[in-house]
Each structure stands twice: as C-alpha cells, then as structure tokens.
Design a protein around this motif. Structure first.
Motif, PDB file in Angstrom:
ATOM      1  N   VAL A  72       0.836  -1.205   0.000  1.00 19.89           N
ATOM      2  CA  VAL A  72       0.000   0.000   0.000  1.00 19.89           C
ATOM      3  C   VAL A  72       0.869   1.253   0.000  1.00 19.89           C
ATOM      4  O   VAL A  72       0.610   2.209  -0.717  1.00 19.89           O
ATOM      5  CB  VAL A  72      -0.960   0.005   1.208  1.00 19.89           C
ATOM      6  N   LEU A  73       1.927   1.252   0.800  1.00 19.39           N
ATOM      7  CA  LEU A  73       2.781   2.432   0.880  1.00 19.39           C
ATOM      8  C   LEU A  73       3.522   2.684  -0.425  1.00 19.39           C
ATOM      9  O   LEU A  73       3.746   3.837  -0.790  1.00 19.39           O
ATOM     10  CB  LEU A  73       3.777   2.279   2.032  1.00 19.39           C
ATOM     11  N   THR A  74       3.882   1.648  -1.151  1.00 20.06           N
ATOM     12  CA  THR A  74       4.605   1.851  -2.400  1.00 20.06           C
ATOM     13  C   THR A  74       3.663   2.227  -3.546  1.00 20.06           C
ATOM     14  O   THR A  74       4.092   2.843  -4.508  1.00 20.06           O
ATOM     15  CB  THR A  74       5.393   0.589  -2.798  1.00 20.06           C
ATOM     16  N   LEU A  75       2.391   1.865  -3.448  1.00 24.70           N
ATOM     17  CA  LEU A  75       1.436   2.160  -4.518  1.00 24.70           C
ATOM     18  C   LEU A  75       0.579   3.387  -4.236  1.00 24.70           C
ATOM     19  O   LEU A  75      -0.427   3.596  -4.893  1.00 24.70           O
ATOM     20  CB  LEU A  75       0.513   0.949  -4.750  1.00 24.70           C
ATOM     21  N   ALA A  76       0.946   4.192  -3.259  1.00 22.18           N
ATOM     22  CA  ALA A  76       0.140   5.345  -2.876  1.00 22.18           C
ATOM     23  C   ALA A  76       0.161   6.406  -3.978  1.00 22.18           C
ATOM     24  O   ALA A  76       1.093   7.180  -4.092  1.00 22.18           O
ATOM     25  CB  ALA A  76       0.643   5.924  -1.564  1.00 22.18           C
ATOM     26  N   LYS A  77      -0.880   6.397  -4.805  1.00 25.72           N
ATOM     27  CA  LYS A  77      -1.050   7.389  -5.861  1.00 25.72           C
ATOM     28  C   LYS A  77      -2.517   7.783  -5.890  1.00 25.72           C
ATOM     29  O   LYS A  77      -3.384   7.019  -5.498  1.00 25.72           O
ATOM     30  CB  LYS A  77      -0.654   6.822  -7.219  1.00 25.72           C
ATOM     31  N   GLY A  78      -2.799   8.953  -6.371  1.00 26.98           N
ATOM     32  CA  GLY A  78      -4.174   9.404  -6.475  1.00 26.98           C
ATOM     33  C   GLY A  78      -4.306  10.848  -6.026  1.00 26.98           C
ATOM     34  O   GLY A  78      -3.320  11.522  -5.732  1.00 26.98           O
ATOM     35  N   THR A 111      -5.910  13.973  -3.546  1.00 30.34           N
ATOM     36  CA  THR A 111      -5.793  14.239  -2.116  1.00 30.34           C
ATOM     37  C   THR A 111      -6.773  13.417  -1.294  1.00 30.34           C
ATOM     38  O   THR A 111      -6.416  12.892  -0.238  1.00 30.34           O
ATOM     39  CB  THR A 111      -6.023  15.740  -1.843  1.00 30.34           C
ATOM     40  N   VAL A 112      -8.000  13.281  -1.762  1.00 26.45           N
ATOM     41  CA  VAL A 112      -9.011  12.516  -1.034  1.00 26.45           C
ATOM     42  C   VAL A 112      -8.600  11.046  -0.949  1.00 26.45           C
ATOM     43  O   VAL A 112      -8.699  10.419   0.111  1.00 26.45           O
ATOM     44  CB  VAL A 112     -10.406  12.668  -1.688  1.00 26.45           C
ATOM     45  N   ASP A 113      -8.124  10.487  -2.071  1.00 27.04           N
ATOM     46  CA  ASP A 113      -7.682   9.092  -2.072  1.00 27.04           C
ATOM     47  C   ASP A 113      -6.513   8.884  -1.119  1.00 27.04           C
ATOM     48  O   ASP A 113      -6.475   7.913  -0.359  1.00 27.04           O
ATOM     49  CB  ASP A 113      -7.277   8.652  -3.484  1.00 27.04           C
ATOM     50  N   LEU A 114      -5.553   9.791  -1.170  1.00 30.52           N
ATOM     51  CA  LEU A 114      -4.387   9.673  -0.308  1.00 30.52           C
ATOM     52  C   LEU A 114      -4.765   9.814   1.169  1.00 30.52           C
ATOM     53  O   LEU A 114      -4.242   9.091   2.025  1.00 30.52           O
ATOM     54  CB  LEU A 114      -3.332  10.712  -0.686  1.00 30.52           C
ATOM     55  N   THR A 115      -5.671  10.734   1.464  1.00 31.57           N
ATOM     56  CA  THR A 115      -6.136  10.914   2.839  1.00 31.57           C
ATOM     57  C   THR A 115      -6.849   9.672   3.332  1.00 31.57           C
ATOM     58  O   THR A 115      -6.642   9.224   4.467  1.00 31.57           O
ATOM     59  CB  THR A 115      -7.070  12.138   2.936  1.00 31.57           C
ATOM     60  N   ASP A 116      -7.692   9.097   2.473  1.00 32.62           N
ATOM     61  CA  ASP A 116      -8.416   7.885   2.837  1.00 32.62           C
ATOM     62  C   ASP A 116      -7.454   6.727   3.082  1.00 32.62           C
ATOM     63  O   ASP A 116      -7.596   5.978   4.054  1.00 32.62           O
ATOM     64  CB  ASP A 116      -9.418   7.536   1.737  1.00 32.62           C
ATOM     65  N   GLU A 117      -6.448   6.592   2.215  1.00 32.51           N
ATOM     66  CA  GLU A 117      -5.447   5.539   2.392  1.00 32.51           C
ATOM     67  C   GLU A 117      -4.649   5.750   3.670  1.00 32.51           C
ATOM     68  O   GLU A 117      -4.353   4.794   4.395  1.00 32.51           O
ATOM     69  CB  GLU A 117      -4.496   5.492   1.187  1.00 32.51           C
ATOM     70  N   GLU A 118      -4.319   6.997   3.965  1.00 32.67           N
ATOM     71  CA  GLU A 118      -3.571   7.306   5.182  1.00 32.67           C
ATOM     72  C   GLU A 118      -4.391   6.947   6.423  1.00 32.67           C
ATOM     73  O   GLU A 118      -3.871   6.382   7.382  1.00 32.67           O
ATOM     74  CB  GLU A 118      -3.177   8.784   5.217  1.00 32.67           C
ATOM     75  N   ARG A 119      -5.679   7.253   6.394  1.00 27.95           N
ATOM     76  CA  ARG A 119      -6.568   6.912   7.515  1.00 27.95           C
ATOM     77  C   ARG A 119      -6.614   5.398   7.711  1.00 27.95           C
ATOM     78  O   ARG A 119      -6.516   4.901   8.827  1.00 27.95           O
ATOM     79  CB  ARG A 119      -7.965   7.465   7.273  1.00 27.95           C
ATOM     80  N   ASN A 138      -4.317   3.302   6.803  1.00 31.71           N
ATOM     81  CA  ASN A 138      -3.003   2.885   7.296  1.00 31.71           C
ATOM     82  C   ASN A 138      -2.879   3.125   8.800  1.00 31.71           C
ATOM     83  O   ASN A 138      -2.305   2.301   9.520  1.00 31.71           O
ATOM     84  CB  ASN A 138      -1.884   3.616   6.558  1.00 31.71           C
ATOM     85  N   ILE A 139      -3.415   4.243   9.281  1.00 31.12           N
ATOM     86  CA  ILE A 139      -3.362   4.542  10.715  1.00 31.12           C
ATOM     87  C   ILE A 139      -4.167   3.512  11.501  1.00 31.12           C
ATOM     88  O   ILE A 139      -3.714   3.002  12.523  1.00 31.12           O
ATOM     89  CB  ILE A 139      -3.867   5.976  10.992  1.00 31.12           C
ATOM     90  N   ILE A 140      -5.352   3.183  11.007  1.00 36.13           N
ATOM     91  CA  ILE A 140      -6.184   2.168  11.671  1.00 36.13           C
ATOM     92  C   ILE A 140      -5.480   0.820  11.657  1.00 36.13           C
ATOM     93  O   ILE A 140      -5.439   0.120  12.672  1.00 36.13           O
ATOM     94  CB  ILE A 140      -7.579   2.088  11.009  1.00 36.13           C
ATOM     95  N   ASP A 141      -4.900   0.450  10.512  1.00 37.22           N
ATOM     96  CA  ASP A 141      -4.153  -0.813  10.419  1.00 37.22           C
ATOM     97  C   ASP A 141      -2.982  -0.832  11.390  1.00 37.22           C
ATOM     98  O   ASP A 141      -2.712  -1.843  12.041  1.00 37.22           O
ATOM     99  CB  ASP A 141      -3.639  -1.044   8.996  1.00 37.22           C
ATOM    100  N   PHE A 142      -2.289   0.301  11.500  1.00 32.18           N
ATOM    101  CA  PHE A 142      -1.143   0.402  12.398  1.00 32.18           C
ATOM    102  C   PHE A 142      -1.578   0.198  13.849  1.00 32.18           C
ATOM    103  O   PHE A 142      -0.936  -0.525  14.615  1.00 32.18           O
ATOM    104  CB  PHE A 142      -0.448   1.752  12.218  1.00 32.18           C
ATOM    105  N   LYS A 143      -2.689   0.819  14.234  1.00 26.88           N
ATOM    106  CA  LYS A 143      -3.202   0.650  15.599  1.00 26.88           C
ATOM    107  C   LYS A 143      -3.611  -0.797  15.854  1.00 26.88           C
ATOM    108  O   LYS A 143      -3.346  -1.350  16.922  1.00 26.88           O
ATOM    109  CB  LYS A 143      -4.389   1.581  15.847  1.00 26.88           C
ATOM    110  N   MET A 144      -4.255  -1.407  14.882  1.00 25.17           N
ATOM    111  CA  MET A 144      -4.659  -2.801  15.034  1.00 25.17           C
ATOM    112  C   MET A 144      -3.442  -3.717  15.137  1.00 25.17           C
ATOM    113  O   MET A 144      -3.428  -4.670  15.903  1.00 25.17           O
ATOM    114  CB  MET A 144      -5.559  -3.235  13.874  1.00 25.17           C
TER     115      MET A 144
END
Length: 160
Positions: free
Chosen positions: A34-40, A42-50, A52-58
């Motif tokens: 996911v981190l290497t394919l992060a393209k799109g 601002t909304v897409d990137l923000t959604d992916e970042e969110r 990623n944060i949830i995944d990181f917490k889990m």
C-alpha cells in the motif's frame, strides 16, 4: 491444575500464537504494498492514510496480544500458569478458558479495575480524588463544611 487442562491450554496458546504471527506477517506485506502504490488525488491519499493509521493501531494491539500469548505459554513452561500473580490463588478454569492470557484471578482483577477506574476519574476531574455521588450532589461533609448546592457539570468543568 490437571495435566489434561495444561495440555489443552498449551495447544490452544500455540495455535493462537501461530495464527497471530502469520496474520502479522501478512499485514506487513500488505502495508508495504500500500505504501509503495500510494497514488491518487488528495481525497484518495487521505483515505489511504486513515486506513493505514487504523491498520497500524490494530497491528499494535495484535502485537501486544501476541506477547501476552507468549507470556502465558512461558507461564505454562515454568509452572505458574493458572496461579494469580497477585494473591497466588488458582485462577478458575472457566476464566482461563475465556481468557487464557489471564494473570489475575477474578477477585484481584476486579480490584485492579476498580483502582484503575478511580485513577481515571481523578485524572479526568483533576481533583486527585474519586468523585462520589455524595460529593457530586453536595452531600459530602468532608473538610468541616457542608455544601449547600449540588455541583453542576459546569462547575466541574470550571474546576470549582
């Protein structure tokens, strides 16, 4: 505790460790992808970042759980599994089946949770004391003075 019970818990813990370890490895691969394919946009990137944060917490929670599983397995090996780490009494088989990582008997766990709740309550209101119903409603006679009016939520927020 009977040898049969110990072998049941040992098998259960080993299986849980195996599952948690494999899930953690799969999440790490997915996250790198996911981190290497992060393209799109601002909304897409923000959604992916969110996400990623949830995944990181889990992942953090799963890591902590994995460590608890390993610690429980270690307690089986050293013979302390099923004994409360506070009072030394046996932890009930029902509790261990529900939570094989339990280190405290139900009585000690209830005391721990009550103390934790008091610390959270005192930190929340900044008083250093647990706010009881009597104190909240102005019926507390401590300190030699009786409060005549109930403490309102607004007064609590203001620190009164």
């Amino acid at each position: 505790m009977l040898q049969i019970d110990i072998s049941y818990f040992k098998k259960h813990l080993e299986a849980a460790i195996k599952i948690q370890s494999s899930e953690q490895g799969q999440k790490n691969l997915k996250r790198k992808k996911v981190l290497t394919l992060a393209k799109g946009d601002t909304v897409d990137l923000t959604d992916e970042e969110r996400e990623n944060i949830i995944d990181f917490k889990m992942q953090g929670r799963k890591y902590v759980y994995l460590q608890k599983l390993k610690l429980a397995l270690h307690r089986i090996e050293d013979g302390s599994f099923g004994c409360c780490s506070d009072c030394g009494e046996a932890i009930s088989a029902i509790r261990l089946k529900a939570r094989p990582t339990a280190e405290l008997c139900i009585s000690c766990k209830e005391v721990q949770e009550k103390e934790e709740k008091q610390r959270i309550g005192s930190a929340k209101y900044g008083t250093g004391k647990l706010i009881t119903a009597e104190r909240f409603h102005g019926l507390d006679k401590s300190g030699g003075a009786e409060k005549s009016a109930a403490i309102t939520a607004e007064n609590l927020i203001k620190g009164a």
